[in-house]
Write a protein that holds these residues in place. Structure first.
Motif, PDB file in Angstrom:
ATOM      1  N   GLY A 153       0.790  -1.236   0.000  1.00  0.00           N
ATOM      2  CA  GLY A 153       0.000   0.000   0.000  1.00  0.00           C
ATOM      3  C   GLY A 153       0.815   1.274   0.000  1.00  0.00           C
ATOM      4  O   GLY A 153       0.255   2.367  -0.006  1.00  0.00           O
ATOM      5  N   GLN A 154       2.148   1.154   0.000  1.00  0.00           N
ATOM      6  CA  GLN A 154       2.998   2.342   0.073  1.00  0.00           C
ATOM      7  C   GLN A 154       3.729   2.643  -1.235  1.00  0.00           C
ATOM      8  O   GLN A 154       4.752   3.312  -1.223  1.00  0.00           O
ATOM      9  CB  GLN A 154       4.026   2.190   1.198  1.00  0.00           C
ATOM     10  N   ALA A 155       3.191   2.191  -2.353  1.00  0.00           N
ATOM     11  CA  ALA A 155       3.879   2.414  -3.628  1.00  0.00           C
ATOM     12  C   ALA A 155       4.134   3.895  -3.875  1.00  0.00           C
ATOM     13  O   ALA A 155       5.247   4.295  -4.240  1.00  0.00           O
ATOM     14  CB  ALA A 155       3.079   1.814  -4.774  1.00  0.00           C
ATOM     15  N   ALA A 156       3.129   4.731  -3.685  1.00  0.00           N
ATOM     16  CA  ALA A 156       3.278   6.170  -3.932  1.00  0.00           C
ATOM     17  C   ALA A 156       4.207   6.802  -2.907  1.00  0.00           C
ATOM     18  O   ALA A 156       5.131   7.550  -3.248  1.00  0.00           O
ATOM     19  CB  ALA A 156       1.910   6.854  -3.913  1.00  0.00           C
ATOM     20  N   TYR A 157       3.963   6.505  -1.632  1.00  0.00           N
ATOM     21  CA  TYR A 157       4.757   7.098  -0.559  1.00  0.00           C
ATOM     22  C   TYR A 157       6.219   6.684  -0.663  1.00  0.00           C
ATOM     23  O   TYR A 157       7.127   7.520  -0.584  1.00  0.00           O
ATOM     24  CB  TYR A 157       4.173   6.677   0.795  1.00  0.00           C
ATOM     25  N   ALA A 158       6.462   5.377  -0.849  1.00  0.00           N
ATOM     26  CA  ALA A 158       7.834   4.892  -0.946  1.00  0.00           C
ATOM     27  C   ALA A 158       8.543   5.472  -2.161  1.00  0.00           C
ATOM     28  O   ALA A 158       9.736   5.790  -2.102  1.00  0.00           O
ATOM     29  CB  ALA A 158       7.850   3.360  -1.000  1.00  0.00           C
ATOM     30  N   SER A 159       7.821   5.618  -3.262  1.00  0.00           N
ATOM     31  CA  SER A 159       8.417   6.214  -4.461  1.00  0.00           C
ATOM     32  C   SER A 159       8.842   7.654  -4.195  1.00  0.00           C
ATOM     33  O   SER A 159       9.937   8.078  -4.585  1.00  0.00           O
ATOM     34  CB  SER A 159       7.420   6.180  -5.616  1.00  0.00           C
ATOM     35  N   SER A 160       7.965   8.411  -3.533  1.00  0.00           N
ATOM     36  CA  SER A 160       8.275   9.817  -3.265  1.00  0.00           C
ATOM     37  C   SER A 160       9.465   9.950  -2.321  1.00  0.00           C
ATOM     38  O   SER A 160      10.339  10.806  -2.510  1.00  0.00           O
ATOM     39  CB  SER A 160       7.053  10.534  -2.690  1.00  0.00           C
ATOM     40  N   LYS A 161       9.518   9.109  -1.301  1.00  0.00           N
ATOM     41  CA  LYS A 161      10.613   9.183  -0.337  1.00  0.00           C
ATOM     42  C   LYS A 161      11.912   8.625  -0.919  1.00  0.00           C
ATOM     43  O   LYS A 161      13.011   9.101  -0.603  1.00  0.00           O
ATOM     44  CB  LYS A 161      10.237   8.448   0.944  1.00  0.00           C
ATOM     45  N   GLY A 162      11.780   7.609  -1.783  1.00  0.00           N
ATOM     46  CA  GLY A 162      12.964   7.115  -2.480  1.00  0.00           C
ATOM     47  C   GLY A 162      13.556   8.189  -3.371  1.00  0.00           C
ATOM     48  O   GLY A 162      14.783   8.280  -3.533  1.00  0.00           O
ATOM     49  N   GLY A 163      12.706   9.019  -3.949  1.00  0.00           N
ATOM     50  CA  GLY A 163      13.186  10.126  -4.764  1.00  0.00           C
ATOM     51  C   GLY A 163      13.985  11.128  -3.953  1.00  0.00           C
ATOM     52  O   GLY A 163      14.993  11.677  -4.435  1.00  0.00           O
ATOM     53  N   ILE A 164      13.561  11.365  -2.714  1.00  0.00           N
ATOM     54  CA  ILE A 164      14.297  12.282  -1.842  1.00  0.00           C
ATOM     55  C   ILE A 164      15.665  11.712  -1.491  1.00  0.00           C
ATOM     56  O   ILE A 164      16.674  12.430  -1.467  1.00  0.00           O
ATOM     57  CB  ILE A 164      13.475  12.598  -0.576  1.00  0.00           C
ATOM     58  N   VAL A 165      15.710  10.399  -1.234  1.00  0.00           N
ATOM     59  CA  VAL A 165      17.001   9.748  -0.987  1.00  0.00           C
ATOM     60  C   VAL A 165      17.920   9.929  -2.193  1.00  0.00           C
ATOM     61  O   VAL A 165      19.095  10.283  -2.067  1.00  0.00           O
ATOM     62  CB  VAL A 165      16.803   8.248  -0.668  1.00  0.00           C
ATOM     63  N   GLY A 166      17.372   9.684  -3.391  1.00  0.00           N
ATOM     64  CA  GLY A 166      18.171   9.818  -4.603  1.00  0.00           C
ATOM     65  C   GLY A 166      18.579  11.248  -4.905  1.00  0.00           C
ATOM     66  O   GLY A 166      19.603  11.488  -5.566  1.00  0.00           O
ATOM     67  N   LEU A 167      17.818  12.206  -4.415  1.00  0.00           N
ATOM     68  CA  LEU A 167      18.120  13.620  -4.630  1.00  0.00           C
ATOM     69  C   LEU A 167      19.294  14.102  -3.787  1.00  0.00           C
ATOM     70  O   LEU A 167      19.995  15.045  -4.163  1.00  0.00           O
ATOM     71  CB  LEU A 167      16.867  14.445  -4.292  1.00  0.00           C
TER      72      LEU A 167
END
Length: 251
Positions: A153-167
């Motif tokens: 259920g966290q596909a959107a949330y995890a994607s957004s937070k993974g983007g911050i890690v990658g940033l």
């Protein structure tokens, strides 16, 4: 990084992680501008040294105005990005396919909003006079352990937070020439308003999964870590987990 007589910007500053961080920065002598939606500000605590500014972090013009307001009050040295949302939905659930608009909204607030504030604030920080070590400022972003251990259920949330890690690392490298550091904190389960609606039993179950200390984290502990990052001039381009050694199960 010295905080006395400087300005600081905290997004999501009306509650939870942001409110604790805004209060901690103000206690250290910074003039804090806490950005949040008006609905959040209406319920925000009255804290000495904290000015609330109604701002949608996804709106470039609103963010630019808030950044300029902070910079006008003194050299803008510190930014802490805490604004975020966390609705859950499965990619394929009983009601069908994950709503694309919901996915886009989560990424827009959490990732695009973080980048928007980081970029516009760094423009102002770069205009300040550096200190004796060439430093002009520090930006602390907020990811989540969901970036690594996203649950059902966290596909959107995890994607957004993974983007911050990658940033984190490219942002630190981009802004190094201006004397601006960039780090990210990835919290585990924190006792914030997001958990206010769940039962004590559910909260206890969450705490039981944390190896040690076996409890939920407190917003003040996030604020303390953010101040440590700000104080530690050699921390740059790093993501720091604050999770009591928790690794999230699939569900």
């Amino acid at each position: 990084m010295q905080l006395d007589d400087t300005s600081a910007l905290v997004t999501g500053g009306a509650s939870g992680l942001g409110a604790a961080t805004a209060a901690a920065l103000a206690a250290r002598g910074a003039r804090v501008f806490a950005l949040d939606l008006q609905s959040g500000i209406d319920r925000a605590p009255d804290v000495a040294g904290v000015t609330y500014v109604a701002t949608d972090v996804t709106d470039p013009e609103q963010v630019r105005v808030a950044v300029e307001q902070a910079a006008a009050a003194g050299p803008l040295r510190t930014v802490v990005n805490c604004a975020g949302i966390g609705p859950s939905a499965r990619i394929l659930g009983k009601k069908g396919v994950h709503d694309l608009a919901l996915f886009a909204a989560v990424v827009s607030v959490n990732l695009v909003g973080t980048f928007n504030v980081l970029a516009l604030a760094s423009e102002q920080i770069a205009r300040t006079e550096p200190d004796a070590q060439g430093q002009r400022g520090v930006i602390v972003n907020t990811a989540s352990i969901a970036a690594y251990d996203g649950q059902v259920g966290q596909a959107a949330y995890a994607s957004s937070k993974g983007g911050i890690v990658g940033l984190t690392l490219p942002a630190a490298r981009d802004l190094a020439q201006y004397g601006i550091r960039v780090c990210t904190i990835a919290p585990g389960i924190v006792e914030t308003p997001m958990l206010a609606t769940v039962s004590d039993e559910f909260r206890a179950g969450l705490a039981a999964g944390v190896p040690f200390p076996q409890r939920l984290a407190r917003p003040e502990e996030y604020a303390s870590l953010a101040l440590m990052v700000i104080d530690h001039d050699y921390l740059n381009g790093e993501v720091i987990r604050m999770d009591g050694a928790l690794r999230m199960a699939p569900r």
